[in-house]
Design a protein around this motif. Sequence first.
Motif, PDB file in Angstrom:
ATOM      1  N   GLY A 102      37.811  14.536 -18.362  1.00 19.30           N
ATOM      2  CA  GLY A 102      38.201  14.663 -16.956  1.00 19.30           C
ATOM      3  C   GLY A 102      37.775  16.010 -16.383  1.00 19.30           C
ATOM      4  O   GLY A 102      37.256  16.076 -15.260  1.00 19.30           O
ATOM      5  N   THR A 114      39.117   2.465 -12.566  1.00 19.66           N
ATOM      6  CA  THR A 114      39.282   2.371 -14.013  1.00 19.66           C
ATOM      7  C   THR A 114      38.828   0.981 -14.475  1.00 19.66           C
ATOM      8  O   THR A 114      38.443   0.137 -13.657  1.00 19.66           O
ATOM      9  CB  THR A 114      40.772   2.549 -14.367  1.00 19.66           C
ATOM     10  OG1 THR A 114      41.530   1.751 -13.436  1.00 19.66           O
ATOM     11  CG2 THR A 114      41.201   3.993 -14.258  1.00 19.66           C
ATOM     12  N   THR A 167      43.276  15.636 -13.949  1.00 27.25           N
ATOM     13  CA  THR A 167      44.590  15.496 -14.588  1.00 27.25           C
ATOM     14  C   THR A 167      44.577  14.262 -15.488  1.00 27.25           C
ATOM     15  O   THR A 167      43.753  13.359 -15.292  1.00 27.25           O
ATOM     16  CB  THR A 167      45.713  15.355 -13.534  1.00 27.25           C
ATOM     17  OG1 THR A 167      46.977  15.204 -14.207  1.00 27.25           O
ATOM     18  CG2 THR A 167      45.501  14.150 -12.634  1.00 27.25           C
ATOM     19  N   THR A 168      45.482  14.236 -16.433  1.00 26.33           N
ATOM     20  CA  THR A 168      45.678  13.011 -17.221  1.00 26.33           C
ATOM     21  C   THR A 168      46.958  12.303 -16.769  1.00 26.33           C
ATOM     22  O   THR A 168      47.364  11.316 -17.363  1.00 26.33           O
ATOM     23  CB  THR A 168      45.802  13.329 -18.735  1.00 26.33           C
ATOM     24  OG1 THR A 168      46.877  14.256 -18.912  1.00 26.33           O
ATOM     25  CG2 THR A 168      44.511  13.912 -19.300  1.00 26.33           C
ATOM     26  N   SER A 169      47.577  12.828 -15.694  1.00 28.58           N
ATOM     27  CA  SER A 169      48.862  12.287 -15.245  1.00 28.58           C
ATOM     28  C   SER A 169      48.730  11.598 -13.889  1.00 28.58           C
ATOM     29  O   SER A 169      48.519  12.255 -12.855  1.00 28.58           O
ATOM     30  CB  SER A 169      49.888  13.431 -15.157  1.00 28.58           C
ATOM     31  OG  SER A 169      50.992  13.032 -14.377  1.00 28.58           O
ATOM     32  N   LEU A 217      41.704  11.483 -12.057  1.00 30.45           N
ATOM     33  CA  LEU A 217      42.500  11.110 -13.237  1.00 30.45           C
ATOM     34  C   LEU A 217      41.572  10.597 -14.330  1.00 30.45           C
ATOM     35  O   LEU A 217      40.739   9.720 -14.086  1.00 30.45           O
ATOM     36  CB  LEU A 217      43.473   9.987 -12.881  1.00 30.45           C
ATOM     37  CG  LEU A 217      44.281   9.415 -14.054  1.00 30.45           C
ATOM     38  CD1 LEU A 217      45.424  10.349 -14.430  1.00 30.45           C
ATOM     39  CD2 LEU A 217      44.836   8.031 -13.720  1.00 30.45           C
ATOM     40  N   SER A 218      41.732  11.141 -15.525  1.00 33.00           N
ATOM     41  CA  SER A 218      41.051  10.597 -16.702  1.00 33.00           C
ATOM     42  C   SER A 218      42.066  10.520 -17.828  1.00 33.00           C
ATOM     43  O   SER A 218      42.988  11.340 -17.891  1.00 33.00           O
ATOM     44  CB  SER A 218      39.879  11.493 -17.127  1.00 33.00           C
ATOM     45  OG  SER A 218      39.352  11.049 -18.364  1.00 33.00           O
ATOM     46  N   SER A 219      41.893   9.559 -18.728  1.00 32.75           N
ATOM     47  CA  SER A 219      42.801   9.484 -19.874  1.00 32.75           C
ATOM     48  C   SER A 219      42.492  10.575 -20.893  1.00 32.75           C
ATOM     49  O   SER A 219      43.276  10.814 -21.811  1.00 32.75           O
ATOM     50  CB  SER A 219      42.686   8.097 -20.524  1.00 32.75           C
ATOM     51  OG  SER A 219      41.344   7.837 -20.856  1.00 32.75           O
ATOM     52  N   ASP A 220      41.360  11.260 -20.715  1.00 32.30           N
ATOM     53  CA  ASP A 220      40.933  12.285 -21.669  1.00 32.30           C
ATOM     54  C   ASP A 220      40.761  13.609 -20.913  1.00 32.30           C
ATOM     55  O   ASP A 220      39.916  13.709 -20.019  1.00 32.30           O
ATOM     56  CB  ASP A 220      39.606  11.842 -22.304  1.00 32.30           C
ATOM     57  CG  ASP A 220      39.110  12.816 -23.345  1.00 32.30           C
ATOM     58  OD1 ASP A 220      39.045  12.441 -24.515  1.00 32.30           O
ATOM     59  OD2 ASP A 220      38.763  13.960 -22.965  1.00 32.30           O
ATOM     60  N   ALA A 221      41.592  14.603 -21.269  1.00 36.98           N
ATOM     61  CA  ALA A 221      41.619  15.863 -20.509  1.00 36.98           C
ATOM     62  C   ALA A 221      40.255  16.544 -20.487  1.00 36.98           C
ATOM     63  O   ALA A 221      39.800  17.024 -19.448  1.00 36.98           O
ATOM     64  CB  ALA A 221      42.672  16.793 -21.097  1.00 36.98           C
TER      65      ALA A 221
END
Length: 335
Positions: free
Chosen positions: A39, A71, A52-54, A32-36
């Motif tokens: 990520g 994180t 994924t960002t989800s 998971l990353s907040s930035d596609a």
Amino acid sequence: MNWGLIGASTIAAEHMIGAIRAQSGNVPAIVLSSDAERGAAYAKAHDVARATTSLEEILADDSVRAVYISTTNEKHLPQALAAIRAGKHVLCEKPLAMSAGEAAEMVKAAKAAGVVLATNHHLRNAGSHLAMKQLMDDGAIGDVLSIRIFHAVLLPDHLRGWRLNSAAAGGGVIPDIVVHDADTVRFYLEEDPEAVSAIERTSAMSAGVEDSAMSLWQMPSGVQVMTHESFTHPYATTGFEVHGTEGSLHARNVMTQQPVGQITLVNKDGAQPVSYSAHSLYERSVQKFVAAIEGQGTPAASGVDGVKSLAVAEAVKSAAQTGQRTLVTYPEMGK
Ligand code: NDP
């Protein structure tokens, strides 16, 4: 076992992805990353099948049994609670949350859901510390009088972001390093610090958060503890000493992520080097977590350990800010 990596972080890249892969049948399957874009690049660079960002996508995936949360600190609580509610086992980075009270919510939720919650306190997994703990327990230094911890380092350039400029993300040397020292002391002495005195400093390296701290801890047994944590010391080298009535253990360069350092036992017979296992600290942390999921033993550092190390760090912060000796308050965590 498939893992979800929650956070495209440095610690996962440098240590934990390899430590997970080192356990037979364990696969870091999705990140998971907040930035596609970041990520996707991270997944490719570290051979993780999906990005994924989800968070929901990871938690809805039945093939994922465990998550590793790395994180920034303010995200640990909501991400861990969501993962626990989804029935995932959680290995979470330290500090578990922004406060011991929040971290206690994670412990209670994990108990209610029947999942394993562990804290990635790496130092109690080090061969050096395990060897010193064994010697101490075997009576090699007699009755313990005091512990001195030297944990002043120079923060590497690539980590000079939120740790130095964002209290909101959990920056500062106290949440970052005091928690490790608290866990190490609790590991050796098997008791919880009851009161602390402390000072802190913010140098030009940082923006608004402390980057050095020194503190004195009072243990219920009467053992005295002093610790020094810093991001600003290029040449100090780390160390750990435990002093007893019959001997002392002096260890240099052991408050570190690597299986390195030198230990000397000093007693009436002189000074002798102490040997130890040079295994990966992080692989042992993951191995104990995986075993606990399979019903064998407990994690190296549990969720309760993570709450208590954070409670000590909170007391150190409060003592430094008020100039007052401060009692450590451990939140209620249920039966
Ligand atoms: P990082 O700064 O590397 O990563 C934290 C978050 O920052 C990531 O989740 C990522 O967000 C974002 N990020 C990372 N690199 C970049 C970049 N180049 N550009 C933009 N955003 C980026 O933190 P650390 O790995 O140092 O620490 C993460 C956690 O692990 C902390 O809780 C820390 O306390 C703990 N830690 C524990 C250690 C231990 O030995 N137990 C050692 C080091 C850290 P996103 O996921 O949204 O992409």
